[in-house]
Motif scaffolding. Structure first.
Motif, PDB file in Angstrom:
ATOM      1  N   ARG A   1     -49.165  15.384  85.319  1.00  0.00           N
ATOM      2  CA  ARG A   1     -47.725  15.220  85.280  1.00  0.00           C
ATOM      3  C   ARG A   1     -47.120  15.189  86.678  1.00  0.00           C
ATOM      4  NH1 ARG A   1     -43.963  18.788  81.443  1.00  0.00           N
ATOM      5  NH2 ARG A   1     -42.370  17.251  81.341  1.00  0.00           N
ATOM      6  N   ARG A   2     -46.343  14.166  86.994  1.00  0.00           N
ATOM      7  CA  ARG A   2     -45.695  14.038  88.294  1.00  0.00           C
ATOM      8  C   ARG A   2     -44.198  14.070  88.067  1.00  0.00           C
ATOM      9  NH1 ARG A   2     -49.105  10.718  92.165  1.00  0.00           N
ATOM     10  NH2 ARG A   2     -51.068  10.672  91.124  1.00  0.00           N
ATOM     11  N   THR A   3     -43.569  15.067  88.626  1.00  0.00           N
ATOM     12  CA  THR A   3     -42.130  15.181  88.463  1.00  0.00           C
ATOM     13  C   THR A   3     -41.521  15.859  89.665  1.00  0.00           C
ATOM     14  OG1 THR A   3     -42.570  17.086  87.105  1.00  0.00           O
ATOM     15  CG2 THR A   3     -42.118  15.078  85.946  1.00  0.00           C
ATOM     16  N   SER A   4     -40.312  16.452  89.507  1.00  0.00           N
ATOM     17  CA  SER A   4     -39.558  16.778  90.699  1.00  0.00           C
ATOM     18  C   SER A   4     -39.142  18.212  90.959  1.00  0.00           C
ATOM     19  CB  SER A   4     -38.298  15.937  90.693  1.00  0.00           C
ATOM     20  OG  SER A   4     -37.535  16.263  89.556  1.00  0.00           O
ATOM     21  N   ARG A   5     -39.295  19.145  90.046  1.00  0.00           N
ATOM     22  CA  ARG A   5     -38.859  20.498  90.372  1.00  0.00           C
ATOM     23  C   ARG A   5     -39.936  21.513  90.038  1.00  0.00           C
ATOM     24  NH1 ARG A   5     -36.777  23.148  85.608  1.00  0.00           N
ATOM     25  NH2 ARG A   5     -36.782  21.599  83.994  1.00  0.00           N
TER      26      ARG A   5
ATOM     27  N   LEU B   1     -43.724  19.254  91.824  1.00  0.00           N
ATOM     28  CA  LEU B   1     -44.147  19.354  90.430  1.00  0.00           C
ATOM     29  C   LEU B   1     -43.002  19.897  89.595  1.00  0.00           C
ATOM     30  CD1 LEU B   1     -47.641  21.005  90.887  1.00  0.00           C
ATOM     31  CD2 LEU B   1     -47.153  18.608  90.450  1.00  0.00           C
ATOM     32  N   ASP B   2     -42.890  19.387  88.400  1.00  0.00           N
ATOM     33  CA  ASP B   2     -41.884  19.862  87.459  1.00  0.00           C
ATOM     34  C   ASP B   2     -42.605  20.313  86.203  1.00  0.00           C
ATOM     35  OD1 ASP B   2     -39.630  20.383  85.960  1.00  0.00           O
ATOM     36  OD2 ASP B   2     -39.187  18.280  85.568  1.00  0.00           O
ATOM     37  N   LEU B   3     -42.758  21.601  86.046  1.00  0.00           N
ATOM     38  CA  LEU B   3     -43.393  22.139  84.852  1.00  0.00           C
ATOM     39  C   LEU B   3     -42.296  22.505  83.863  1.00  0.00           C
ATOM     40  CD1 LEU B   3     -46.042  24.476  86.495  1.00  0.00           C
ATOM     41  CD2 LEU B   3     -46.220  22.054  85.909  1.00  0.00           C
TER      42      LEU B   3
END
Length: 136
Positions: A3-7, A75-77
């Motif tokens: 998963r590639r995201t922003s926070r 990373l945005d988990l």
């Protein structure tokens, strides 16, 4: 688990038993990798520890064990995600005698599952996650 995201959320409390599915306490299993007390000796051990990092929300560990050429900047988990189990379906290479390996797994979460074949390589002697292929 690519998963590639922003926070980056805060970590949750460590569980008593290890989320990776092995019959050990978290501290004696994946927790020692998360804390930096030990390094995962195989690609499968790294896969299990990365799954556990998703469960406990340890984004720093996920970033640290992601190959530098494929690692996202942030990373945005999802703090609402509830991972419920990990099943290792197949491994290829990834032992102390290899420089690369694959792990095919199914990670279950409330409402579904993720089926992936992940690729791992050694960087400076340590196993890192490179990328994954989602499977049907």
């Amino acid at each position: 688990m690519a998963r590639r995201t922003s926070r980056t959320p805060s970590r949750t409390a460590a569980p008593a038993s290890c989320p990776c599915g092995l019959p050990a306490d978290y501290a004696d299993c994946c927790g020692r990798y998360h804390s930096g007390a030990a390094a995962a000796p195989t690609a499968e051990a790294l896969m299990r520890s990365r799954y556990s990092a998703f469960v406990v929300g340890d984004a720093a560990y996920l970033a640290r064990t992601w190959h530098p050429r494929t690692r996202p900047e942030e990373l945005d988990l999802d703090p609402a995600a509830r991972w419920t189990g990990l099943e290792i379906l197949d491994t290829g290479g990834g032992s102390a005698f290899h420089s690369a390996g694959t792990v095919t797994f199914r990670a279950s979460y409330r409402g579904g599952s993720l089926h992936e074949r992940s690729r791992f390589e050694r960087v400076d002697g340590a196993w890192v996650y490179v990328d994954g292929e989602f499977l049907a």
